[in-house]
Design a protein around this motif. Sequence first.
Motif, PDB file in Angstrom:
ATOM      1  N   LYS A  21     109.472  65.198  81.541  1.00 25.92           N
ATOM      2  CA  LYS A  21     110.684  64.376  81.535  1.00 25.92           C
ATOM      3  C   LYS A  21     111.070  63.992  82.952  1.00 25.92           C
ATOM      4  O   LYS A  21     111.391  62.813  83.224  1.00 25.92           O
ATOM      5  N   ALA A  22     111.021  64.941  83.871  1.00 22.20           N
ATOM      6  CA  ALA A  22     111.355  64.648  85.269  1.00 22.20           C
ATOM      7  C   ALA A  22     110.389  63.639  85.854  1.00 22.20           C
ATOM      8  O   ALA A  22     110.789  62.744  86.614  1.00 22.20           O
ATOM      9  N   ARG A  23     109.117  63.750  85.510  1.00 20.91           N
ATOM     10  CA  ARG A  23     108.124  62.819  86.039  1.00 20.91           C
ATOM     11  C   ARG A  23     108.341  61.418  85.500  1.00 20.91           C
ATOM     12  O   ARG A  23     108.204  60.425  86.224  1.00 20.91           O
ATOM     13  N   PHE A  24     108.701  61.315  84.207  1.00 15.08           N
ATOM     14  CA  PHE A  24     108.972  60.001  83.621  1.00 15.08           C
ATOM     15  C   PHE A  24     110.159  59.341  84.313  1.00 15.08           C
ATOM     16  O   PHE A  24     110.119  58.152  84.658  1.00 15.08           O
ATOM     17  N   LEU A  25     111.224  60.098  84.518  1.00 19.40           N
ATOM     18  CA  LEU A  25     112.405  59.543  85.170  1.00 19.40           C
ATOM     19  C   LEU A  25     112.117  59.157  86.614  1.00 19.40           C
ATOM     20  O   LEU A  25     112.650  58.160  87.121  1.00 19.40           O
ATOM     21  N   ARG A  26     111.268  59.904  87.297  1.00 18.57           N
ATOM     22  CA  ARG A  26     110.952  59.632  88.703  1.00 18.57           C
ATOM     23  C   ARG A  26     109.979  58.470  88.863  1.00 18.57           C
ATOM     24  O   ARG A  26     110.202  57.563  89.668  1.00 18.57           O
ATOM     25  N   ASP A  27     108.895  58.482  88.095  1.00 25.29           N
ATOM     26  CA  ASP A  27     107.814  57.512  88.281  1.00 25.29           C
ATOM     27  C   ASP A  27     107.924  56.289  87.378  1.00 25.29           C
ATOM     28  O   ASP A  27     107.320  55.255  87.653  1.00 25.29           O
ATOM     29  N   GLY A  28     108.638  56.427  86.257  1.00 23.56           N
ATOM     30  CA  GLY A  28     108.787  55.316  85.326  1.00 23.56           C
ATOM     31  C   GLY A  28     107.692  55.237  84.287  1.00 23.56           C
ATOM     32  O   GLY A  28     107.671  54.302  83.486  1.00 23.56           O
ATOM     33  N   TYR A  29     106.788  56.218  84.276  1.00 23.02           N
ATOM     34  CA  TYR A  29     105.715  56.213  83.273  1.00 23.02           C
ATOM     35  C   TYR A  29     105.249  57.639  83.032  1.00 23.02           C
ATOM     36  O   TYR A  29     105.554  58.565  83.793  1.00 23.02           O
ATOM     37  N   LEU A  30     104.465  57.806  81.956  1.00 19.86           N
ATOM     38  CA  LEU A  30     103.956  59.111  81.579  1.00 19.86           C
ATOM     39  C   LEU A  30     102.767  58.903  80.647  1.00 19.86           C
ATOM     40  O   LEU A  30     102.689  57.881  79.951  1.00 19.86           O
ATOM     41  N   VAL A  31     101.847  59.850  80.626  1.00 22.06           N
ATOM     42  CA  VAL A  31     100.737  59.857  79.672  1.00 22.06           C
ATOM     43  C   VAL A  31     100.806  61.151  78.879  1.00 22.06           C
ATOM     44  O   VAL A  31     100.930  62.233  79.463  1.00 22.06           O
ATOM     45  N   LEU A  32     100.757  61.055  77.551  1.00 22.81           N
ATOM     46  CA  LEU A  32     100.724  62.219  76.679  1.00 22.81           C
ATOM     47  C   LEU A  32      99.446  62.178  75.849  1.00 22.81           C
ATOM     48  O   LEU A  32      99.067  61.118  75.331  1.00 22.81           O
ATOM     49  N   ARG A  33      98.819  63.320  75.720  1.00 30.41           N
ATOM     50  CA  ARG A  33      97.494  63.391  75.101  1.00 30.41           C
ATOM     51  C   ARG A  33      97.559  63.864  73.643  1.00 30.41           C
ATOM     52  O   ARG A  33      98.403  64.674  73.275  1.00 30.41           O
ATOM     53  N   GLN A  34      96.648  63.308  72.840  1.00 28.86           N
ATOM     54  CA  GLN A  34      96.420  63.761  71.467  1.00 28.86           C
ATOM     55  C   GLN A  34      97.708  63.806  70.647  1.00 28.86           C
ATOM     56  O   GLN A  34      98.000  64.773  69.947  1.00 28.86           O
ATOM     57  N   VAL A  35      98.470  62.746  70.726  1.00 32.24           N
ATOM     58  CA  VAL A  35      99.739  62.683  69.998  1.00 32.24           C
ATOM     59  C   VAL A  35      99.499  62.447  68.509  1.00 32.24           C
ATOM     60  O   VAL A  35     100.251  62.929  67.659  1.00 32.24           O
ATOM     61  N   VAL A  36      98.427  61.721  68.182  1.00 26.31           N
ATOM     62  CA  VAL A  36      98.087  61.394  66.793  1.00 26.31           C
ATOM     63  C   VAL A  36      96.665  61.881  66.516  1.00 26.31           C
ATOM     64  O   VAL A  36      95.766  61.687  67.349  1.00 26.31           O
ATOM     65  N   THR A  37      96.461  62.490  65.370  1.00 29.64           N
ATOM     66  CA  THR A  37      95.156  63.055  65.028  1.00 29.64           C
ATOM     67  C   THR A  37      94.191  61.972  64.540  1.00 29.64           C
ATOM     68  O   THR A  37      94.598  60.858  64.184  1.00 29.64           O
ATOM     69  N   ALA A  38      92.912  62.325  64.479  1.00 28.53           N
ATOM     70  CA  ALA A  38      91.890  61.383  64.023  1.00 28.53           C
ATOM     71  C   ALA A  38      92.166  60.914  62.601  1.00 28.53           C
ATOM     72  O   ALA A  38      92.038  59.721  62.288  1.00 28.53           O
ATOM     73  N   GLN A  39      92.547  61.816  61.723  1.00 25.85           N
ATOM     74  CA  GLN A  39      92.832  61.443  60.345  1.00 25.85           C
ATOM     75  C   GLN A  39      94.045  60.527  60.260  1.00 25.85           C
ATOM     76  O   GLN A  39      94.044  59.540  59.506  1.00 25.85           O
ATOM     77  N   GLU A  40      95.065  60.823  61.027  1.00 27.04           N
ATOM     78  CA  GLU A  40      96.274  59.985  61.039  1.00 27.04           C
ATOM     79  C   GLU A  40      95.978  58.602  61.602  1.00 27.04           C
ATOM     80  O   GLU A  40      96.545  57.601  61.143  1.00 27.04           O
ATOM     81  N   LEU A  41      95.083  58.540  62.572  1.00 26.24           N
ATOM     82  CA  LEU A  41      94.713  57.252  63.167  1.00 26.24           C
ATOM     83  C   LEU A  41      93.997  56.353  62.171  1.00 26.24           C
ATOM     84  O   LEU A  41      94.154  55.128  62.206  1.00 26.24           O
ATOM     85  N   ASP A  42      93.211  56.929  61.284  1.00 31.70           N
ATOM     86  CA  ASP A  42      92.467  56.123  60.308  1.00 31.70           C
ATOM     87  C   ASP A  42      93.408  55.282  59.456  1.00 31.70           C
ATOM     88  O   ASP A  42      93.130  54.106  59.165  1.00 31.70           O
ATOM     89  N   ALA A  43      94.531  55.862  59.039  1.00 28.97           N
ATOM     90  CA  ALA A  43      95.486  55.113  58.218  1.00 28.97           C
ATOM     91  C   ALA A  43      96.125  53.978  59.007  1.00 28.97           C
ATOM     92  O   ALA A  43      96.351  52.880  58.469  1.00 28.97           O
ATOM     93  N   ILE A  44      96.403  54.213  60.292  1.00 26.80           N
ATOM     94  CA  ILE A  44      96.972  53.163  61.141  1.00 26.80           C
ATOM     95  C   ILE A  44      95.950  52.055  61.365  1.00 26.80           C
ATOM     96  O   ILE A  44      96.287  50.868  61.373  1.00 26.80           O
ATOM     97  N   ASP A  45      94.664  52.435  61.536  1.00 28.11           N
ATOM     98  CA  ASP A  45      93.600  51.449  61.730  1.00 28.11           C
ATOM     99  C   ASP A  45      93.584  50.420  60.611  1.00 28.11           C
ATOM    100  O   ASP A  45      93.411  49.220  60.858  1.00 28.11           O
TER     101      ASP A  45
END
Length: 296
Positions: free
Chosen positions: A33-57
């Motif tokens: 949170k502090a990094r997002f507020l300071r830099d204006g961006y952030l990367v988060l990993r593996q937020v959605v699983t492979a199975q969940e992604l298939d439905a979005i695809d």
Amino acid sequence: MTNSAGERVDGTALHDGASRRQGHSYQVTAEEKARFLRDGYLVLRQVVTAQELDAIDDVFETFARGGVVGMGKDFCDMSGGLDRKPDDFTLINAMLPRVYQPKFADNIFERRARSVARALLGDDMNIDYDQFLAKKPGKSDAVFAWHQDMAYWPRKTPDTRTVTCSLALDDADQENGCLRVVPGSHTAGLRRHRPLAQDLVANNGDAASREDAHAQVLDLQPEEEVVYLPVRRGDITLHNEWLIHGSGGNQSPTRWRRTYVLAFRSEPTIAHERKMGFTHSHNDTVNWDTFDCIEL
């Protein structure tokens, strides 16, 4: 860290997403949170699983091939004019999929992204708009020009807290046009933008007008640092609406770069926008050219 060309690449560690996904939420640390507020961006990993992604695809592909009727200007090419035919699109843009297919709303990414937005900026954050983007393979002109999101949105908004969450549906790197940002640029206010249509005229001689290209563009200063944000399928990038960002074309001969975007703002701000008739649809009769918006 830097790549072989000396360009800075975000080296965020690959977290164990399984331990941070808690049902419909995703845990964000205080340091993030502090990094997002300071830099204006952030990367988060593996937020959605492979199975969940298939439905979005499946939903994404329906929109990307133009299979949803009645979208008008909300299905367009963000790298060219509105006269381009779908087969000729290089940067496919489908605005507001949750509006055109209401059953898609409240999907697992939407729920987890909402939990992240609220952890970063407060419990009143909710979805302002959503968007599907796709860069076709081998399309060097599938470029998102440098810009700030605020250049597209109404000014005099009393609360400009926002976070845009972009889910990678494909691995993305510099070859196929991953996101690139100017860290900390969200603290310096709005920069002067110009319509991409002006560049289309200057570079290609196209008889483009403001209506022929939705995109806005700004020029970077020589001293500004650029950071690339490579991601794997299922990761997300997050950025502030004031952050200068963009992405290059897709130089890969075989790989797509597909992205599912959710933008969150405070509920009072969303109500303020809708009261003015601003929905983020390119079909709006009231838009950034016809109401009190950013003076560029």
